[in-house]
Design an enzyme around this catalytic site. Structure first.
Site, PDB file in Angstrom:
ATOM      1  CG  ASN A 259       3.128  -3.011  -3.164  1.00 34.33           C
ATOM      2  OD1 ASN A 259       2.329  -3.466  -3.984  1.00 34.33           O
ATOM      3  ND2 ASN A 259       3.243  -1.724  -2.949  1.00 34.33           N
TER       4      ASN A 259
ATOM      5  CD  GLU B 192      -5.944   1.334  -9.127  1.00 36.03           C
ATOM      6  OE1 GLU B 192      -4.973   1.182  -8.393  1.00 36.03           O
ATOM      7  OE2 GLU B 192      -6.454   0.410  -9.796  1.00 36.03           O
TER       8      GLU B 192
ATOM      9  CD  GLU C  91      -0.439   3.529  -7.436  1.00 38.25           C
ATOM     10  OE1 GLU C  91       0.654   4.159  -7.412  1.00 38.25           O
ATOM     11  OE2 GLU C  91      -0.677   2.554  -6.725  1.00 38.25           O
TER      12      GLU C  91
ATOM     13  CB  CYS D 266       3.502   3.343  -4.580  1.00 39.03           C
ATOM     14  SG  CYS D 266       1.773   3.087  -4.201  1.00 39.03           S
TER      15      CYS D 266
END
Ligand code: NAD
Length: 476
Positions: A151, A457, A249, A283
């Site tokens: 993505n 992250e 994640e 996300c």
């Protein structure tokens, strides 16, 4: 058909020696534009040897020198960002303006880690006995296996590479097979900046085959994965079995709570622009819009107007505001979510039908009065669908927001400080953004709780993910 030379092992590019190859498509036309070399087990063995050797070189390189190389890589990425952006748009579909932001922004992520890597501070603990020294040292964890999705081909991969390299780790990254070319150029920039051979290795292939092989290897000490919950669960289980540290994640299903004390038109316009960015394939994208009853109709109509006005088209056309979806799987998934929601009583305000053009398009879609039983209310849509429902009081909406197993991002809009504090305290989410979109900067932690995964992250937490703690006690 052109075969992309996609595999970087020990400083050398090749097509890989797997018998299978991948097919790369332009999502705006559906056209098959290239084939992609895949890594075989023999290639992965070479990558593991290279990463082990690279780690020995890189961990002994001073943080100061590593930082200089990373800063050079950041400059190269920025210099090349227009060309990298074109590759993102060609293979992933997003509008060029968004792709340019992604490619240019990768430089910021690298710069942040280049700086933060010089601050991997330990500490000195007062000893019980005079003449003793007790020190805590932070050390790179070892070779990393990283798996990044399609993505945001560049910004997902750069966080993993820059974090690992800043900490002194080597890395084998598996890029996304749908969108390889911008990942390849990102890695080339690190290589051209002077990252030694073996420190950064890039592979593509059959995802489960690669993750299974690398996670089991004794060489690999850390796993980082960004993608869906089911895959994250499987990789986390395998990592646990082999006692590898893991950053996951995973997906989200972000609530977007709008209280009745806001500028409704402005919040609806912002909500629509966030929802339809990257065609909703984010996300942290807002997915469940909870709007207080007094302003509900006004919000639905303003939001729908903004969604309907978006120009959908090929990402490289100058006036395009939303591109195609990245692959045909997402188009089929969108249609199924809409059909299901309408069947259980939702109202279609905008979009809802797969558009007839070639390519993997689905229009901006707004569903109102969506019942909790609709699949789209509890499965992550990962596409351009906004579901809007009314609420009466904060307690009720906090309960609804927290009802799902996801916990990645949450958004809330109110002018009341008391309401803002309550929402920040009570929303079960790794990131809460109040009255604006304020997440995903390099210097801030990005990550989820519950089924959205663990670890961060970005921020100093992003460097910590690649460090271990060593205690040294010394006398004499
Ligand atoms: P998917 O679950 O098949 O794949 C998701 C990602 O994981 C892809 O990049 C894929 O290459 C990778 N992957 C799949 N199996 C793997 C394995 N065994 N080992 C290593 N990597 C593996 O789904 P998809 O159709 O590609 O994407 C749709 C779903 O993925 C969405 O619903 C969304 O939840 C999730 N997704 C999340 C993010 C994110 O930013 N968190 C990004 C992309 C996709």
């Amino acid at each position: 058909m052109r075969v992309i030379e996609s595999i970087l092992i020990d400083g050398h590019w090749s097509r890989g020696s797997h018998e299978q190859q991948g097919a790369v498509f332009n999502p705006a036309t559906g056209e098959h534009i290239a084939d992609l070399g895949f890594a075989s087990h023999a290639d992965l063995d070479r990558a593991l040897v290279a990463a082990a050797k690279g780690f020995e070189v890189w961990r002994k390189t001073s943080a100061y020198d590593r930082s200089k190389i990373l800063r050079r890589a950041a400059d190269l990425v920025r210099e090349r960002s227009d060309a990298i952006a074109e590759l993102i748009t060609l293979e992933q579909g997003k509008p060029l303006a968004e792709a340019r932001m992604e490619a240019f922004g990768a430089g910021d992520h690298i710069d942040w880690y280049a700086e933060e890597g010089r601050r991997a501070y330990g500490r000195v603990i007062p000893p019980r006995a005079r003449g003793a020294r007790q020190m805590v040292l932070r050390e790179p964890i070892g070779p990393v296996a990283a798996f990044s999705p399609w993505n945001f081909p560049v910004s997902q991969l750069v966080r993993k590479i820059a974090g690992a390299l800043a900490a002194g780790c080597s890395i084998i990254a598996k890029g996304p097979e749908e969108t390889p070319s911008s990942c390849i150029e990102l890695c080339r920039a690190f290589q051209d900046a002077g990252v030694p051979p073996g420190v950064l290795n890039l592979v593509f292939g059959v995802p489960a085959e690669i993750s299974d092989y690398l996670i089991r290897s004794e060489v690999i000490r850390k796993i980082s994965f960004t993608g869906s919950v089911p895959v994250g669960r499987a990789l986390g289980a395998l990592a646990g079995q082999h006692l590898k540290r893991c950053t996951l994640e995973l997906g989200g299903h972000a609530p977007f709570i709008v209280c009745d004390d806001v500028d409704v038109e402005a919040v609806a316009a912002l909500g629509a622009s966030l929802k339809f960015r990257n065609a909703g394939q984010i996300c942290a994208s807002p997915t469940r819009f909870f709007v207080q009853r007094g302003i509900y109709q006004q919000f639905v109509s303003a939001f729908s107007k903004a969604g309907a006005a978006l120009k959908v088209g090929a990402g490289d056309a100058a006036d395009t505001q939303m591109g195609p979806l990245a692959n045909p799987r997402r188009v089929a998934a969108m249609q199924a979510y809409v059909d299901d929601a309408l069947a259980v009583g939702a109202t279609l305000a905008v979009g809802g039908q797969n558009t007839a053009q070639p390519g993997f398009f689905f229009p901006p879609t707004v569903l109102a009065d969506v019942p909790d039983s609709a699949r789209v209310m509890h499965e992550e849509p990962f596409g351009p669908i906004a579901s809007i429902v009314a609420f009466d009081d904060l307690e009720e909406v906090i309960g609804k927001a927290n009802a799902l197993p996801f916990g990645l991002a949450a958004f809330a809009f109110t002018r009341s400080i008391q309401r803002a504090i309550l929402l920040a305290d009570e929303l079960q989410s790794g990131m809460v953004s109040i009255n604006h979109f304020g997440i995903a900067a390099p210097e801030t932690p990005f990550g989820g709780i519950k089924d959205s995964g663990y670890g961060s992250e970005g921020g100093s937490e992003g460097l910590d993910a690649y460090l271990t703690t060593k205690f040294v006690s010394q006398v004499g």
